[in-house]
Scaffold this active site. Structure first.
Site, PDB file in Angstrom:
ATOM      1  N   CYS A  91      43.289  57.268  68.525  1.00  0.00           N
ATOM      2  CA  CYS A  91      42.440  57.818  67.481  1.00  0.00           C
ATOM      3  C   CYS A  91      41.906  56.704  66.572  1.00  0.00           C
ATOM      4  CB  CYS A  91      43.186  58.907  66.706  1.00  0.00           C
ATOM      5  SG  CYS A  91      42.099  59.935  65.680  1.00  0.00           S
ATOM      6  N   HIS A 201      45.952  62.535  70.717  1.00  0.00           N
ATOM      7  CA  HIS A 201      47.191  61.966  70.178  1.00  0.00           C
ATOM      8  C   HIS A 201      48.374  62.244  71.117  1.00  0.00           C
ATOM      9  CE1 HIS A 201      46.099  60.814  65.966  1.00  0.00           C
ATOM     10  NE2 HIS A 201      45.075  61.604  66.239  1.00  0.00           N
ATOM     11  N   GLU A 203      51.270  60.989  71.090  1.00  0.00           N
ATOM     12  CA  GLU A 203      52.549  60.999  70.366  1.00  0.00           C
ATOM     13  C   GLU A 203      52.886  62.375  69.821  1.00  0.00           C
ATOM     14  OE1 GLU A 203      49.567  60.142  67.076  1.00  0.00           O
ATOM     15  OE2 GLU A 203      49.747  59.889  69.260  1.00  0.00           O
TER      16      GLU A 203
END
Length: 234
Positions: A91, A201, A203
């Site tokens: 990002c 994302h 994560e």
């Protein structure tokens, strides 16, 4: 494969807000992930890969990533990448890498001019990279996005070049493009194959309790590649 835990620093800028999430995800997947402040001029000596996390570095003033690219740590990251080191930008990290010239193209405001935060479906275009080796050919992943400036852009000539070189590694699935990115591009690789940026994302998708663990395929691939680079250096 060795069970050695590779060191994968996570860079932190004023305004980063996904650094701890990236750190926790990497550690869960078998890496050591120290957080490194943006004013540090050097990476840890044992660094096997680097992650630039999401957030709003310097509040996204001027342009997303445009100020962060001048941080002392980015000179170290650039040198690390030039030597073949693995670098992943997520990002805002992706935005920083394009601003620094480490990845092609540019990130523009979403076509809707609105902030988007939702799960999106992605198609894996290549699995023979350091960042997608745990994926299957043609696999569809579900990973969340959360951004206001995620519309990746390249002119027609550059787009054709990148496509021919296999550098467009992730694309939004049909009808799932959340930002108007050219050719539905969600993740881009550099020409040497060691620097990768994506807007979703990973994560935030490493635990089925959060709705998807598909992000672990991306981050786990990076951990595998970092571990292999350590073994090759011995």
């Amino acid at each position: 494969m060795s069970d050695q835990r590779p060191v994968i620093p996570v860079i932190v800028w004023p305004g980063s807000n996904d650094d701890r999430d990236a750190q926790r995800a990497l550690e869960r997947l078998g890496a050591e992930a120290p957080r490194i402040w943006h004013t540090d001029a050097e990476l840890p000596r044992e660094t096997a890969a680097v992650v630039l996390p999401g957030g709003f570095s310097y509040g996204d003033y001027l342009r997303c990533g445009a100020i962060a690219r001048f941080s002392p740590v980015l000179r170290a990251v650039g040198g690390f990448a030039a030597d073949g080191g693995l670098v992943l930008g997520i990002c805002n990290g992706f935005q920083i890498l394009t601003e620094a010239g480490l990845l092609p193209g540019a990130l523009r405001p979403n076509a809707s001019l609105s902030f988007v935060c939702r799960d999106v479906r992605l198609n894996v275009e290549r699995t023979d990279t350091h960042f997608t080796s745990r994926c299957a050919n043609g696999q569809e992943l579900t990973i969340p996005v959360k951004h206001g400036d995620g519309c990746w852009f390249a002119d027609e000539e550059l787009l054709e070049e990148l496509d021919a070189n296999g550098q467009l590694v992730l694309r939004y699935a049909a009808g799932a493009n959340p930002n108007g990115a050219v050719a539905d591009v969600a993740g881009v690789l550099n020409a040497d194959g060691n620097v990768f940026g994506l807007m979703p994302h990973p994560e935030h998708a490493v635990d089925p309790l959060l709705g998807s663990a598909d992000g672990a395929l991306i981050l786990g691939s990076l951990v595998d590649a970092a571990r292999l680079s350590l073994a090759a250096a011995v």
